[in-house]
Design an enzyme around this catalytic site. Sequence first.
Site, mmCIF file in Angstrom:
data_model
loop_
_atom_site.group_PDB
_atom_site.id
_atom_site.type_symbol
_atom_site.label_atom_id
_atom_site.label_comp_id
_atom_site.label_asym_id
_atom_site.label_seq_id
_atom_site.Cartn_x
_atom_site.Cartn_y
_atom_site.Cartn_z
ATOM 1 N N LYS A 1 -35.631 6.335 -63.480
ATOM 2 C CA LYS A 1 -34.941 7.561 -63.899
ATOM 3 C C LYS A 1 -35.076 7.763 -65.409
ATOM 4 O O LYS A 1 -35.220 8.895 -65.884
ATOM 5 C CB LYS A 1 -33.472 7.481 -63.492
ATOM 6 C CG LYS A 1 -33.316 7.473 -61.960
ATOM 7 C CD LYS A 1 -31.935 7.043 -61.530
ATOM 8 C CE LYS A 1 -31.792 7.020 -60.021
ATOM 9 N NZ LYS A 1 -30.554 6.389 -59.571
ATOM 10 N N ASP B 1 -34.331 0.672 -60.741
ATOM 11 C CA ASP B 1 -34.008 2.040 -60.310
ATOM 12 C C ASP B 1 -33.661 2.897 -61.540
ATOM 13 O O ASP B 1 -34.160 4.012 -61.691
ATOM 14 C CB ASP B 1 -32.819 1.974 -59.328
ATOM 15 C CG ASP B 1 -32.268 3.340 -58.995
ATOM 16 O OD1 ASP B 1 -32.842 4.009 -58.126
ATOM 17 O OD2 ASP B 1 -31.262 3.751 -59.615
ATOM 18 N N ILE C 1 -26.058 15.759 -59.811
ATOM 19 C CA ILE C 1 -25.774 16.311 -61.146
ATOM 20 C C ILE C 1 -26.896 17.239 -61.606
ATOM 21 O O ILE C 1 -28.053 16.808 -61.680
ATOM 22 C CB ILE C 1 -25.585 15.174 -62.179
ATOM 23 C CG1 ILE C 1 -24.521 14.186 -61.708
ATOM 24 C CG2 ILE C 1 -25.242 15.745 -63.539
ATOM 25 C CD1 ILE C 1 -24.380 12.952 -62.596
#
Length: 428
Positions: A205, A201, A136
Amino acid sequence: MSDQPLKVALLGCGVVGSQVARLLDEHADDMAARVGAPLTLVGALVRDASKPRDGVRDELLVTDPEVLWERSPDIVVELMGGIEPARTLLLEAMARGASVVTANKALLAQDGAALHDAAAEHHVDLAFEASVAGAIPLLRPLKESLAGDRVLRVLGIVNGTTNYILTRMDEAGADYADALREAQELGYAEADPTADVEGHDAAAKAAILAGLAFHSRVTLDDVACQGISGVTASDVEAARAMGHVIKLLAVAESTDGGTAIGVRVNPAMVPRTHPLASVREAFNAVFVEAEAAGDLMFYGRGAGGAPTASAVLGDLVALARNRVLGARDPGESTYAALPISDPGRATARHYLSIDVDDRAGVLARVASCFAEHGVSIETLRQDGRGDDAVLVVVTHAAAGDDISATVAALRGVDAVRDVPTVMQVIGD
Ligand SMILES: NC(=O)c1ccc[n+]([C@@H]2O[C@H](COP(=O)([O-])OP(=O)(O)OC[C@H]3O[C@@H](n4cnc5c(N)ncnc54)[C@H](OP(=O)(O)O)[C@@H]3O)[C@@H](O)[C@H]2O)c1
């Protein structure tokens, strides 16, 4: 067009690296035209050079980084993962004058400052589009397209594994263990799923997104993190009954009148009318609320070899073009240097389900627990009767600490048997 090729070296040639090598070869003519010079792969560092890799010639595979440095790469693409030796190798590449592309969210969230400082010191570029939400296009839009706006909040579904599990719990009525097992069988979850299901995780981000959105340095340690392993089938059912769906959200938001940043990862109830509610299975999406632009949503594949390679190659073309033109990317923007706000003071609407004895006076006692802690009730509903009585409360925006204190007080009330679900609820 220059005849002089730009030399590209890969650190790692696994799921993503091998796709980068393949596409570099297949799209060579287009990329040369876009860059203004051909790109040549001069080597790929791996652990085991004897392992066959589709589309990568054996002589390009090396196990000694010195062999790569001797080939003087102009751009080094790190797709090994982990902290070391990736960190040392990237610093070495920049010290040798190479620009670098990386997809390594763990390293960026833990020690991005060292990488940014090295890029500035050695006058090279550092790009990391693939580190958040795979294919993305998100980090460049935040850094460049929104450079003239003011971001207020970023809400992201940035972990495909957990989104797959929550989708199965919502759509198939699966419990958490079964949905996890199914995700593992389909290759969406690792044998050890901890980093995904406990939110680590997504937290890495969130740190990267928060830093970019609010022009400040944010690290993994700044992110308040809660995963989905405690989400039960009855939580999912409760969300459904309210017209909501549970999503693991990475949230970075402006707090304290724009003087601080709140950054967290937690499961939250999202109204089915919200664009994020329609993000199913392993897809990712990031919803950005900006002052002038309003609401934006970025959606697509957050992982996978080819999708992630697409983002890596976008960075590679941009940095290669810079080399040809003698230009550089804008670099890190941390001028705002905003502090991280206390996660316990972050406010949100909350959903609570409270198992109670169905007897006179209980409702008043429960309501007073909320009032005593300054938590205002938006709706209160009783489901069931007798032993099955459950009070379902949705609060107005309240600080997490005040909700925790309310729950502790509720647990001390005689007629309250349990408070099985407490979850944030986001608005439409
Ligand atoms: N996979 C995805 O969908 C995805 C999505 C977004 C971001 N990322 C990020 O992209 C990066 C790469 O992920 P991946 O899935 O491609 O990983 P991977 O398949 O495990 O590949 C890692 C590669 O690095 C090499 N390597 C690892 N440690 C090494 C060492 N100490 N010395 C030399 N070579 C070493 C491995 O060599 P061998 O092949 O010889 O073992 C392998 O070629 C990670 O930072 C990951 O977080 C991945």
